[in-house]
Design a protein around this motif. Structure first.
Motif, short mmCIF file in Angstrom:
data_model
loop_
_atom_site.label_atom_id
_atom_site.label_comp_id
_atom_site.label_asym_id
_atom_site.label_seq_id
_atom_site.Cartn_x
_atom_site.Cartn_y
_atom_site.Cartn_z
N THR A 1 -3.61 -18.44 3.81
CA THR A 1 -4.71 -17.80 2.91
C THR A 1 -3.90 -17.04 1.89
OG1 THR A 1 -6.22 -17.48 5.06
CG2 THR A 1 -6.46 -15.93 3.11
N ILE A 2 -4.25 -17.32 0.64
CA ILE A 2 -3.65 -16.62 -0.43
C ILE A 2 -4.41 -15.38 -0.95
CG2 ILE A 2 -3.26 -16.70 -2.98
CD1 ILE A 2 -3.04 -19.80 -2.61
N PHE A 3 -3.48 -14.23 -0.83
CA PHE A 3 -3.93 -12.91 -1.23
C PHE A 3 -3.59 -12.75 -2.69
CE2 PHE A 3 -4.31 -13.07 3.47
CZ PHE A 3 -5.40 -12.44 3.59
N GLY A 4 -4.20 -12.90 -3.63
CA GLY A 4 -3.78 -12.61 -4.93
C GLY A 4 -2.77 -13.28 -5.43
N ALA A 5 -1.74 -12.74 -6.30
CA ALA A 5 -0.34 -13.31 -6.85
C ALA A 5 0.73 -13.19 -5.87
CB ALA A 5 -0.38 -12.73 -8.02
N TRP A 6 0.73 -12.31 -4.99
CA TRP A 6 1.94 -11.81 -4.37
C TRP A 6 2.10 -12.48 -2.82
CZ3 TRP A 6 5.15 -10.16 -7.60
CH2 TRP A 6 4.87 -9.42 -9.06
N LEU A 7 0.87 -12.70 -2.19
CA LEU A 7 1.11 -12.88 -0.80
C LEU A 7 0.22 -14.08 -0.03
CD1 LEU A 7 2.06 -11.43 1.86
CD2 LEU A 7 0.02 -9.84 1.85
N LYS A 8 0.74 -14.85 0.81
CA LYS A 8 0.26 -15.61 1.58
C LYS A 8 0.46 -15.40 3.04
CE LYS A 8 2.02 -19.29 -0.37
NZ LYS A 8 2.43 -20.79 -0.77
N ILE A 9 -0.60 -15.60 3.76
CA ILE A 9 -0.36 -15.25 5.53
C ILE A 9 -1.13 -16.77 5.94
CG2 ILE A 9 -1.21 -14.17 7.57
CD1 ILE A 9 -1.46 -11.72 5.61
N GLY A 10 -0.27 -17.31 7.06
CA GLY A 10 -0.56 -18.34 7.90
C GLY A 10 -1.09 -18.12 9.23
N THR B 1 4.31 -14.94 3.72
CA THR B 1 5.25 -15.43 2.78
C THR B 1 5.20 -14.59 1.30
OG1 THR B 1 4.94 -17.79 3.42
CG2 THR B 1 5.69 -17.27 0.99
N VAL B 2 6.08 -13.97 0.75
CA VAL B 2 5.97 -12.95 -0.33
C VAL B 2 6.30 -13.82 -1.63
CG1 VAL B 2 6.63 -10.89 -1.36
CG2 VAL B 2 6.38 -10.99 0.90
N VAL B 3 5.73 -13.77 -2.56
CA VAL B 3 5.98 -14.28 -3.86
C VAL B 3 6.96 -13.77 -4.70
CG1 VAL B 3 5.12 -15.62 -5.94
CG2 VAL B 3 3.98 -15.85 -3.69
N VAL B 4 8.06 -14.27 -5.21
CA VAL B 4 9.04 -13.34 -5.96
C VAL B 4 9.28 -14.06 -7.35
CG1 VAL B 4 11.52 -12.75 -5.86
CG2 VAL B 4 10.34 -12.49 -3.95
N LEU C 1 6.93 -5.07 -0.39
CA LEU C 1 5.65 -5.42 0.16
C LEU C 1 5.32 -5.42 1.75
CD1 LEU C 1 3.41 -8.17 -1.42
CD2 LEU C 1 3.54 -8.11 1.02
N ALA C 2 6.44 -5.91 2.38
CA ALA C 2 6.10 -5.80 4.03
C ALA C 2 6.02 -4.80 4.40
CB ALA C 2 7.32 -6.81 4.46
N ASP C 3 6.62 -3.64 3.86
CA ASP C 3 6.79 -2.11 4.57
C ASP C 3 5.20 -1.85 4.13
OD1 ASP C 3 7.69 0.47 5.17
OD2 ASP C 3 6.93 0.87 2.99
N ALA D 1 9.42 -18.73 -4.46
CA ALA D 1 9.63 -18.43 -5.94
C ALA D 1 8.23 -18.67 -6.63
CB ALA D 1 10.56 -19.64 -6.62
N ALA D 2 7.87 -17.64 -7.47
CA ALA D 2 6.70 -17.58 -8.03
C ALA D 2 6.68 -18.71 -9.38
CB ALA D 2 6.43 -16.07 -8.77
#
Length: 746
Positions: A48-57, A63-66, A83-85, A98-99
């Motif tokens: 599932t994509i959350f905006g421009a920065w994060l995906k959760i399986g 997965t954090v987008v850098v 972000l993880a914090d 990679a973004a």
């Protein structure tokens, strides 16, 4: 989409419209409508994509987008950690991606720092808008955490709230009674994993404002968590540019026109064709490439064909560079910064003077310039470790005669850079070769070509003058000769941008970035810093810490000379003038205590220097001497650093330690002379870089601070050379005023 990713959460949403007017000036107007940018991430099955920065399986992986290139500095760990914090993730489940290119990932702080002459005078809002509208995704200028911390914190906090809402709906409770920890939403003894909630959470709505985490508790921010990029680097699974392999791929080596020369005038193609494995020759106006079924054959064929280029103007050599610096110092300068009445301070007073010089400095990253390209069905695909991926893609598209939409760039990790990967020559060359051959091609510059075609840290010179009264400096003048590297870099990388082209067309004569860091941090009643533009005819570019690498050398060495004239111990001399810089003063006091400062007395071999840079502060104590082989021997480096809040202390320590070694390398080597338009040093072994046996004892103290994060990637470089030079003065009684040190004796 549950998370609103409008540009108001990062860069400005306004539009910039630029038109000509007022002679060579610009008319800049603001559009009245907002501009919204949507994320362009792709999801794997179950994600599932959350905006421009994060995906959760569904399995709980995060997965954090850098949007920054991993060059060894740790952005693939530090940015996900922020972000993880806020999210409350389990670090063992966090990955990085990679973004893609998107204005949402623009880096206005890096753009205005790197291209200060063109963008620095604009209002902050316009700086941000220009970076966003042009999708200036950049890695550099120690800007990663400073630029993206807030956006990553908000992104993590937003998804945490959405997950809590989804869990609360299942439990029938208020979402504010829920929290997150180690990859679970928790309420008392009840726990639900992120993966089980992600799809439902995407349909929830966000409060305004989004609450950030509070309290200490179990936090990832500030913890020395393991680097995410290390396992792949250890087991070899990570792909660097040279690791890309494609079906039917061929290999290329290139020879380019040296600085000060023109077009390709001749070559012996028949000799090249006699090399086994040789396949093709690709020519351009200012370069030629040999293509073979392996890189070694391509490079041997290139040597055999002996490319020749026309000489333009006078032959370039080190003497001409020295003459250009001297001529610039003798000419009129442009005042960049000043305070007080310096003329009155110097009038009828004893003024102490000193002249300093630094040579060209090379990047010399472990990985030479490399890129891979494939052209098929009218589309070009690139693999390259680009610090400016959007600019690299645009340049490759122009070179291949394609629209940018028909070019795809895959960013890969880089084996070091120090600013070199901002340049895109290798990408444009491989694009041309791939299109002409219609086969996948990997182009790698030889080490000699990498050094011959470097965009050097420029040579520079300074004439310093100071007045001492009652044991402190009351007047200070720094006249610095250096090329306008920021303008050169902007023209080379952004010249197709009409805004940049128009600003570069205005002959202001000013380049504050050429003397960046030259304003002394000390409380001096009257000072002035003048830039004397120098035409070196050598291509220059961004180099780790840029002008600070030489302005700190000028400032901190001359300050030591003034302390000797005043008869005051160097540490006390500095401390007396740092009343307006408490953070820098604390660094200086700390390093003196940790290093066992003995006053820098003759024979001690100790020297100190300090510097403030990009929101961070550092002091360095060096112990150095001349060895029996008449080479500089550095026995110990001690550093005290205040860089504000620290995301990951291990990453900071690694950057400071690496910066100290990098600065030490620049102090004793990492430079080249120029002869007949070519660098004299074309092998790593000729650069006098320190080896493992030369590495000094290193001690780094990180000072706790609640201030905003400062830059750490470059802060350790500037003060090392002056600290070593000051130590040599204490060891030998001789003041060396040129970098690399001892080069005036050669």
């Amino acid at each position: 989409m549950a998370v609103d990713e409008r540009a108001s959460k990062g860069p400005s949403r306004r539009t910039i419209l630029i038109g000509g007017g007022l002679g060579l000036g610009l008319v800049v107007t603001w559009a009245v409508w907002p501009r919204t940018y949507m994320p362009n991430l792709t999801a794997e099955p179950g994600e599932t994509i959350f905006g421009a920065w994060l995906k959760i399986g569904t399995d709980g992986h995060v997965t954090v987008v850098v949007p920054q290139t991993e060059l060894g500095q740790g952005v693939y760990t530090g940015l996900p950690q922020i972000l993880a914090d806020e999210l409350g993730a389990d670090w063992n489940s966090v990955g990085v991606e990679a973004a893609p290119l998107n204005p949402l990932y623009a880096n206005p702080l890096a753009s205005v720092t790197l291209f200060e002459t063109s963008l620095g005078a604009l209002p902050e809002g316009l700086q941000r808008t220009h970076a966003t509208r042009n999708a200036l995704v950049l890695t550099g200028a120690s800007s990663s955490v400073r630029t993206f911390e807030d956006q990553l914190r908000v992104a993590g906090a937003s998804v945490r709230v959405l997950l809590c809402k989804a869990a609360a709906r299942r439990w029938g409770v208020d979402w504010q009674a829920c929290g997150t920890a180690d990859g679970y939403v928790v309420r008392g003894n009840a726990r639900l994993p992120f993966g089980a909630l992600a799809a439902e959470a995407a349909d929830e709505s966000l409060p305004d404002p989004v609450p950030l985490r509070s309290g200490e508790g179990s936090r990832l921010y500030g913890a020395a968590v393991p680097r995410l990029d290390v396992p792949a680097k250890v087991d070899g699974s990570v792909n660097y540019a040279a690791d890309i392999r494609l079906p039917d791929m061929v290999f290329a080596s290139v020879r380019q026109a040296p600085p000060g020369t023109g077009e390709l005038t001749g070559l012996d193609e028949r000799a090249a064709n006699r090399v086994r494995g040789m396949l093709a020759v690709v020519r351009a106006d200012r370069w030629v490439a040999a293509v073979a079924d392996n890189w070694w054959a391509a490079d041997r064929a290139l040597e055999a064909m002996r490319p020749r280029f026309a000489i333009e103007g006078e032959v370039l050599n080190s003497d001409s560079i020295e003459e250009a610096l001297t001529e610039a110092l003798e000419g009129d300068g442009v005042r960049i910064a000043s305070k007080g009445d310096l003329a009155a301070t110097f009038r009828d007073a004893r003024v102490v003077t000193g002249e300093y010089r630094v040579g060209l400095a090379v990047h010399a990253a472990v990985e030479p310039m490399t890129a891979t390209a494939a052209f098929r069905d009218g589309r070009l695909t690139l693999w390259a470790p680009a610090q400016a991926p959007g600019l690299t893609r645009a340049a490759a598209a122009r070179a291949a005669g394609l629209s940018e939409e028909r070019v795809t760039l895959h960013p890969v990790m880089a084996g070091g850079s120090f600013g070199a990967r901002l340049e895109h020559q290798v990408a444009t060359q491989v694009a041309v070769i791939a299109k002409q051959l219609e086969r996948p091609v990997q182009l790698t510059w030889s080490r000699a070509e990498d050094l011959r075609q470097d965009r050097f840290r420029p040579a520079a010179a300074a004439r310093m003058a100071g007045r001492i009264e009652n044991g402190s400096v009351t007047g200070w003048l720094a006249k610095i000769a250096a090329p306008a590297t920021s303008r050169e870099l902007a023209d080379r990388l952004l010249g197709s941008d009409p805004f940049i082209a128009a600003s570069l067309a205005i002959p202001t004569g000013r380049d504050p970035s050429a003397v960046a860091g030259a304003v002394p941090p000390y409380a001096i009643p009257a000072y002035a810093v003048d830039h004397h533009p120098a035409e070196l005819r050598v291509p220059t570019g961004h180099w780790r810490s840029a002008a600070h690498s030489y302005t700190a050398f000028f400032t901190e060495c001359f300050l030591d000379e003034l302390a000797h004239v005043a008869g005051v111990e160097a540490h006390s001399f500095r401390m007396a003038m740092l009343r307006e810089q408490p953070r820098l003063a604390r660094c200086l006091t700390t390093v003196a205590q940790l290093g066992g400062w003995r006053g820098g007395v003759q024979g001690s071999g100790q020297g100190i220097a300090c510097h403030a840079f990009r929101g961070s502060y550092i002091a360095v104590l060096a112990e150095a001497r001349l060895g029996r082989d008449r080479k500089v021997r550095v026995d110990r480096l001690v550093a005290a650093v205040d860089c504000g809040r620290i995301v990951n202390p291990d990453l900071v320590r690694q950057q400071i330690e690496g910066g100290l070694i990098f600065g030490m390398s620049a102090a004793v080597g990492a430079s080249t002379e120029i002869s007949d338009n070519l660098p004299t040093h074309q092998r790593i072994g000729q650069l006098n870089l320190p080896r493992l046996a030369d590495t000094p004892e290193i001690m780094v103290e990180l000072i706790r601070s609640g201030s905003d994060p400062g830059g750490v990637g470059e802060i350790a470089v500037p003060p090392v050379a002056p600290a070593i030079a000051n130590a040599l003065q204490a060891s030998t009684g001789v003041r060396f005023r040129r970098l690399p040190l001892l080069s005036e004796l050669e």
